[in-house]
Design a protein around this motif. Sequence first.
Motif, PDB file in Angstrom:
ATOM      1  N   GLU A  81     -14.143  -3.080  -4.960  1.00  0.00           N
ATOM      2  CA  GLU A  81     -13.127  -3.357  -5.963  1.00  0.00           C
ATOM      3  C   GLU A  81     -11.804  -3.556  -5.242  1.00  0.00           C
ATOM      4  O   GLU A  81     -11.490  -2.819  -4.297  1.00  0.00           O
ATOM      5  CB  GLU A  81     -13.028  -2.184  -6.940  1.00  0.00           C
ATOM      6  N   ALA A  82     -11.024  -4.537  -5.682  1.00  0.00           N
ATOM      7  CA  ALA A  82      -9.720  -4.821  -5.081  1.00  0.00           C
ATOM      8  C   ALA A  82      -8.634  -4.555  -6.108  1.00  0.00           C
ATOM      9  O   ALA A  82      -8.705  -5.041  -7.241  1.00  0.00           O
ATOM     10  CB  ALA A  82      -9.665  -6.272  -4.619  1.00  0.00           C
ATOM     11  N   LYS A  83      -7.636  -3.769  -5.714  1.00  0.00           N
ATOM     12  CA  LYS A  83      -6.545  -3.418  -6.618  1.00  0.00           C
ATOM     13  C   LYS A  83      -5.214  -3.434  -5.882  1.00  0.00           C
ATOM     14  O   LYS A  83      -5.146  -3.104  -4.702  1.00  0.00           O
ATOM     15  CB  LYS A  83      -6.738  -2.015  -7.197  1.00  0.00           C
ATOM     16  N   GLU A  84      -4.171  -3.811  -6.611  1.00  0.00           N
ATOM     17  CA  GLU A  84      -2.805  -3.749  -6.098  1.00  0.00           C
ATOM     18  C   GLU A  84      -1.996  -2.853  -7.011  1.00  0.00           C
ATOM     19  O   GLU A  84      -2.248  -2.801  -8.215  1.00  0.00           O
ATOM     20  CB  GLU A  84      -2.150  -5.134  -6.120  1.00  0.00           C
ATOM     21  N   THR A  85      -1.039  -2.161  -6.455  1.00  0.00           N
ATOM     22  CA  THR A  85      -0.104  -1.389  -7.267  1.00  0.00           C
ATOM     23  C   THR A  85       1.300  -1.573  -6.728  1.00  0.00           C
ATOM     24  O   THR A  85       1.496  -1.680  -5.525  1.00  0.00           O
ATOM     25  CB  THR A  85      -0.480   0.110  -7.329  1.00  0.00           C
TER      26      THR A  85
ATOM     27  N   HIS B 198      -6.933   9.448   4.547  1.00  0.00           N
ATOM     28  CA  HIS B 198      -8.375   9.250   4.374  1.00  0.00           C
ATOM     29  C   HIS B 198      -8.802   7.780   4.317  1.00  0.00           C
ATOM     30  O   HIS B 198      -9.998   7.488   4.403  1.00  0.00           O
ATOM     31  CB  HIS B 198      -8.856   9.948   3.102  1.00  0.00           C
ATOM     32  N   GLY B 199      -7.849   6.896   4.129  1.00  0.00           N
ATOM     33  CA  GLY B 199      -8.161   5.472   4.070  1.00  0.00           C
ATOM     34  C   GLY B 199      -8.092   4.850   5.450  1.00  0.00           C
ATOM     35  O   GLY B 199      -7.792   5.512   6.448  1.00  0.00           O
ATOM     36  N   HIS B 200      -8.373   3.575   5.501  1.00  0.00           N
ATOM     37  CA  HIS B 200      -8.352   2.819   6.756  1.00  0.00           C
ATOM     38  C   HIS B 200      -7.479   1.588   6.551  1.00  0.00           C
ATOM     39  O   HIS B 200      -7.775   0.757   5.694  1.00  0.00           O
ATOM     40  CB  HIS B 200      -9.772   2.411   7.163  1.00  0.00           C
ATOM     41  N   LEU B 201      -6.429   1.485   7.331  1.00  0.00           N
ATOM     42  CA  LEU B 201      -5.499   0.368   7.225  1.00  0.00           C
ATOM     43  C   LEU B 201      -6.195  -0.929   7.643  1.00  0.00           C
ATOM     44  O   LEU B 201      -6.850  -0.983   8.688  1.00  0.00           O
ATOM     45  CB  LEU B 201      -4.277   0.616   8.112  1.00  0.00           C
ATOM     46  N   ILE B 202      -6.053  -1.951   6.806  1.00  0.00           N
ATOM     47  CA  ILE B 202      -6.572  -3.289   7.125  1.00  0.00           C
ATOM     48  C   ILE B 202      -5.358  -4.122   7.517  1.00  0.00           C
ATOM     49  O   ILE B 202      -4.467  -4.338   6.699  1.00  0.00           O
ATOM     50  CB  ILE B 202      -7.286  -3.935   5.927  1.00  0.00           C
ATOM     51  N   LYS B 203      -5.342  -4.566   8.749  1.00  0.00           N
ATOM     52  CA  LYS B 203      -4.191  -5.323   9.231  1.00  0.00           C
ATOM     53  C   LYS B 203      -4.278  -6.781   8.778  1.00  0.00           C
ATOM     54  O   LYS B 203      -5.343  -7.394   8.838  1.00  0.00           O
ATOM     55  CB  LYS B 203      -4.112  -5.242  10.744  1.00  0.00           C
TER      56      LYS B 203
ATOM     57  N   GLN C 229       2.396  -0.116  -1.249  1.00  0.00           N
ATOM     58  CA  GLN C 229       3.551  -0.183  -0.340  1.00  0.00           C
ATOM     59  C   GLN C 229       3.433  -1.359   0.629  1.00  0.00           C
ATOM     60  O   GLN C 229       3.756  -1.259   1.814  1.00  0.00           O
ATOM     61  CB  GLN C 229       3.732   1.128   0.424  1.00  0.00           C
ATOM     62  N   GLN C 230       2.925  -2.464   0.141  1.00  0.00           N
ATOM     63  CA  GLN C 230       2.751  -3.702   0.923  1.00  0.00           C
ATOM     64  C   GLN C 230       1.779  -3.550   2.091  1.00  0.00           C
ATOM     65  O   GLN C 230       1.732  -4.400   2.985  1.00  0.00           O
ATOM     66  CB  GLN C 230       4.102  -4.243   1.417  1.00  0.00           C
ATOM     67  N   LEU C 231       0.996  -2.479   2.087  1.00  0.00           N
ATOM     68  CA  LEU C 231      -0.051  -2.281   3.082  1.00  0.00           C
ATOM     69  C   LEU C 231      -1.395  -2.274   2.365  1.00  0.00           C
ATOM     70  O   LEU C 231      -1.472  -1.901   1.201  1.00  0.00           O
ATOM     71  CB  LEU C 231       0.156  -0.966   3.839  1.00  0.00           C
ATOM     72  N   VAL C 232      -2.435  -2.676   3.081  1.00  0.00           N
ATOM     73  CA  VAL C 232      -3.773  -2.749   2.476  1.00  0.00           C
ATOM     74  C   VAL C 232      -4.670  -1.721   3.143  1.00  0.00           C
ATOM     75  O   VAL C 232      -4.787  -1.685   4.376  1.00  0.00           O
ATOM     76  CB  VAL C 232      -4.368  -4.171   2.618  1.00  0.00           C
TER      77      VAL C 232
END
Length: 187
Positions: free
Chosen positions: A89-93, A160-165, A129-132
């Motif tokens: 699932e893909a979400k933006e906030t 706990h997440g993993h930053l996707i560059k 925060q403009q990061l994925v």
Amino acid sequence: MQYPNNIVKKKTSTVSYGNRGMDLENLLNLSNSYYEERNIALIFKKPTPVGIVDVHYTTKGKVIDKAYFKAPSTLDYNGLYRGKYIEFEAKETKMKTSFPLHNIHPHQIKHIRKVIDHDGIVFLVVKIQQLVYLLDGQVFLSFIDQTKRQSIPYSYFVEHGHLIKEKIDPPLDYLKVVDQIYFGGNS
């Protein structure tokens, strides 16, 4: 510099802002096209099941006037990668401090559990925060099972997440993160 007809051009800097302004879904669709073109993975955006009630015709084609959702949708994307079923699932906030859990519906949480039960790869891709970040499905379920909170704090994604560059090709190389989490870093 002197140009013909006394045209004056100012020197502009070559600052690249990459993918800023592109929405998350567009970045994922471009990444999935990249993966498919190079035979890396087959991952597709799932259409929402819609029933059409009323249509009218214009010079540009059909226009849907009335429609309804036939059934609740599961997650946004699914496909195959390295012989494994993958779904996410893909979400933006726009919120800076947390991700509201009401963005993930109860039937989607149930579906995440089913994918895990069948040994599939399932996760959330969240832009905050403009990061994925990629948040593993099991980690997500642990959070909602162990708390009464109505949102996931930003700090939870950091911890706990993993930053996707973001980069050029593919714009969001989330499969690199999938390799690290689900395949022990082997690609």
